[in-house]
Design a protein around this motif. Structure first.
Motif, short mmCIF file in Angstrom:
data_model
loop_
_atom_site.label_atom_id
_atom_site.label_comp_id
_atom_site.label_asym_id
_atom_site.label_seq_id
_atom_site.Cartn_x
_atom_site.Cartn_y
_atom_site.Cartn_z
N HIS A 29 5.35 -4.49 -2.31
CA HIS A 29 6.52 -3.63 -2.21
C HIS A 29 6.13 -2.16 -2.41
N ALA A 30 5.24 -1.92 -3.38
CA ALA A 30 4.81 -0.53 -3.64
C ALA A 30 4.10 0.03 -2.41
N LEU A 31 3.30 -0.80 -1.74
CA LEU A 31 2.61 -0.31 -0.54
C LEU A 31 3.60 -0.07 0.60
N GLU A 32 4.64 -0.88 0.65
CA GLU A 32 5.67 -0.66 1.68
C GLU A 32 6.43 0.63 1.42
N GLU A 33 6.73 0.88 0.15
CA GLU A 33 7.53 2.03 -0.26
C GLU A 33 6.84 3.37 -0.09
N CYS A 34 5.50 3.38 -0.24
CA CYS A 34 4.81 4.67 -0.26
C CYS A 34 4.61 5.20 1.15
N ASP A 35 4.35 6.51 1.26
CA ASP A 35 3.99 7.03 2.57
C ASP A 35 2.53 7.46 2.64
N GLY A 39 -7.44 5.72 -1.76
CA GLY A 39 -8.34 4.70 -2.31
C GLY A 39 -9.74 4.79 -1.76
N TYR A 40 -10.56 3.94 -2.32
CA TYR A 40 -11.96 3.81 -1.93
C TYR A 40 -11.98 2.98 -0.63
N PRO A 41 -12.83 3.34 0.36
CA PRO A 41 -12.75 2.73 1.69
C PRO A 41 -12.72 1.19 1.70
N VAL A 42 -13.56 0.53 0.86
CA VAL A 42 -13.60 -0.95 0.88
C VAL A 42 -12.22 -1.52 0.54
N TYR A 43 -11.52 -0.92 -0.43
CA TYR A 43 -10.22 -1.44 -0.84
C TYR A 43 -9.15 -1.13 0.21
N LEU A 44 -9.27 0.06 0.83
CA LEU A 44 -8.30 0.41 1.87
C LEU A 44 -8.37 -0.61 3.01
N LYS A 45 -9.59 -1.02 3.32
CA LYS A 45 -9.80 -1.99 4.41
C LYS A 45 -9.14 -3.34 4.05
N LEU A 46 -9.23 -3.73 2.77
CA LEU A 46 -8.67 -5.02 2.36
C LEU A 46 -7.16 -5.09 2.55
N LYS A 54 0.64 4.71 7.79
CA LYS A 54 0.78 5.58 6.61
C LYS A 54 -0.34 6.61 6.59
N ASN A 55 -0.12 7.64 5.82
CA ASN A 55 -1.17 8.65 5.64
C ASN A 55 -2.23 8.06 4.70
N ILE A 56 -3.43 7.81 5.24
CA ILE A 56 -4.47 7.15 4.45
C ILE A 56 -5.50 8.18 4.00
N GLU A 73 -1.90 15.83 -6.02
CA GLU A 73 -1.52 16.94 -5.14
C GLU A 73 -0.55 16.47 -4.05
N GLU A 74 -0.78 15.27 -3.54
CA GLU A 74 0.14 14.71 -2.53
C GLU A 74 1.52 14.49 -3.16
N ALA A 75 1.54 13.97 -4.38
CA ALA A 75 2.83 13.71 -5.05
C ALA A 75 3.56 15.01 -5.32
N VAL A 76 2.82 16.05 -5.70
CA VAL A 76 3.44 17.35 -5.96
C VAL A 76 4.09 17.90 -4.68
N LYS A 77 3.47 17.59 -3.54
CA LYS A 77 4.03 18.03 -2.25
C LYS A 77 5.30 17.27 -1.89
N GLY A 78 5.61 16.22 -2.68
CA GLY A 78 6.85 15.46 -2.42
C GLY A 78 6.60 14.09 -1.80
N LYS A 79 5.35 13.67 -1.80
CA LYS A 79 5.04 12.36 -1.19
C LYS A 79 5.25 11.23 -2.19
N ARG A 80 5.39 10.02 -1.64
CA ARG A 80 5.35 8.81 -2.45
C ARG A 80 3.98 8.18 -2.22
N VAL A 81 3.19 8.17 -3.27
CA VAL A 81 1.76 7.86 -3.12
C VAL A 81 1.43 6.52 -3.79
N ALA A 82 0.54 5.76 -3.16
CA ALA A 82 -0.02 4.58 -3.84
C ALA A 82 -1.52 4.82 -4.01
N VAL A 83 -1.98 4.72 -5.25
CA VAL A 83 -3.43 4.76 -5.51
C VAL A 83 -3.84 3.31 -5.68
#
Ligand code: SAH
Length: 249
Positions: A29-35, A39-46, A54-56, A73-83
């Motif tokens: 749900h958190a990944l669906e919610e964020c824009d 992350g580190y490339p291996v985890y992004l791929k998973l 989404k903006n990766i 910095e992304e969150a300060v710009k108004g984004k919903r971020v998932a780390v």
């Protein structure tokens, strides 16, 4: 119904060991919610099937502070971020560092989303090795002095705890599993039940059960979790199990 979506928010998401089916519903749900996903490339791929469009922002390994600041910095710009972090983000992951930096970014909200850590996903592959008290110890001495790792290993072994080793080896620390075995040798007999699981929940998953005597020369890598049993642990049919102490007729 209008969905209420807040901005300036960061979810720190534990994605589990590596298979989307082992993520919690909350993490999905958190990944669906964020824009934005950081992350580190291996985890992004998973998790790529969940982050399409989404903006990766992919950041290299060993640049953890920079990765956290990018997320802020992304969150300060108004984004919903998932780390994203593998396993659980609070267990040798990014969650604590994110909280350490939080005071510098007032107005940003942090939420940690729990994930299944390697210790218990690997335990399920092996059988039931963690049924009593256990200690998780990382062999990585990048952030912890080796003397402290040594002391923790010795104390856990002396206290007859099952020991789970994270980071048992890397390119620069090839012999660390053998070093760990040498440290606990005084407390653990050669025939003690042990096991390891490679690539839990990922391609190439492999579980091995073996004796403590064999463990020191096992070929492990940075995607392996190692289990050293306690005096109640046993191996049966390639399963590693620790008895809780019930009497079985
Ligand atoms: N936050 C992660 C742990 C990061 S430390 C978690 O909660 O699982 C990295 C170590 O975790 C690796 O060196 C390895 O020992 C273990 N690990 C993480 N993912 C793994 C996997 N899929 N298979 C086997 N071991 C894994």
């Amino acid at each position: 119904m209008t969905e209420y979506r807040r901005n300036n928010i960061i979810y720190i998401v534990g994605i589990g060991p590596g298979n989307v089916s082992m993520m919690t519903e909350q993490a999905v749900h958190a990944l669906e919610e964020c824009d934005t996903v950081v992350g580190y490339p291996v985890y992004l791929k998973l998790v790529e099937e969940l982050t399409e469009g989404k903006n990766i922002i992919s950041t290299p390994m060993k640049r953890e502070v920079e990765r956290c600041r990018i997320a802020y910095e992304e969150a300060v710009k108004g984004k919903r971020v998932a780390v994203i972090s593998s396993g659980d983000a609070g267990i040798y992951g990014m969650a604590s560092l994110m909280y350490e930096l939080l005071p510098e970014y007032p107005g940003v909200e942090l939420y940690v989303v729990a994930g299944i850590t390697a210790a218990n996903s690997g335990a399920a592959v092996l059988g039931a090795p963690l049924s009593g008290d256990f200690a998780v110890i990382s062999m990585s001495d990048l952030l912890t002095p080796f003397e402290l790792i040594e002391k923790r290993l010795r104390c856990a072994a002396e206290a007859d705890m099952v020991i789970v080793l994270y980071n048992p080896a890397s390119h620069t620390r090839k012999d660390y599993l053998k070093r760990a075995c040498d440290i606990v040798r005084d407390f653990i007999p050669d025939d003690r039940a042990c096991g390891y699981v490679k690539n839990i929940g990922r391609e190439g998953e492999e579980a091995v059960t073996l004796s403590f005597a064999e463990l020191a020369s096992a070929e492990v890598d940075m995607f392996t979790t190692v289990y050293i049993g306690n005096s109640r642990s046993f191996i049966n049919n390639n399963n590693m199990v620790t008895k809780r102490g019930y009497s079985v007729l």
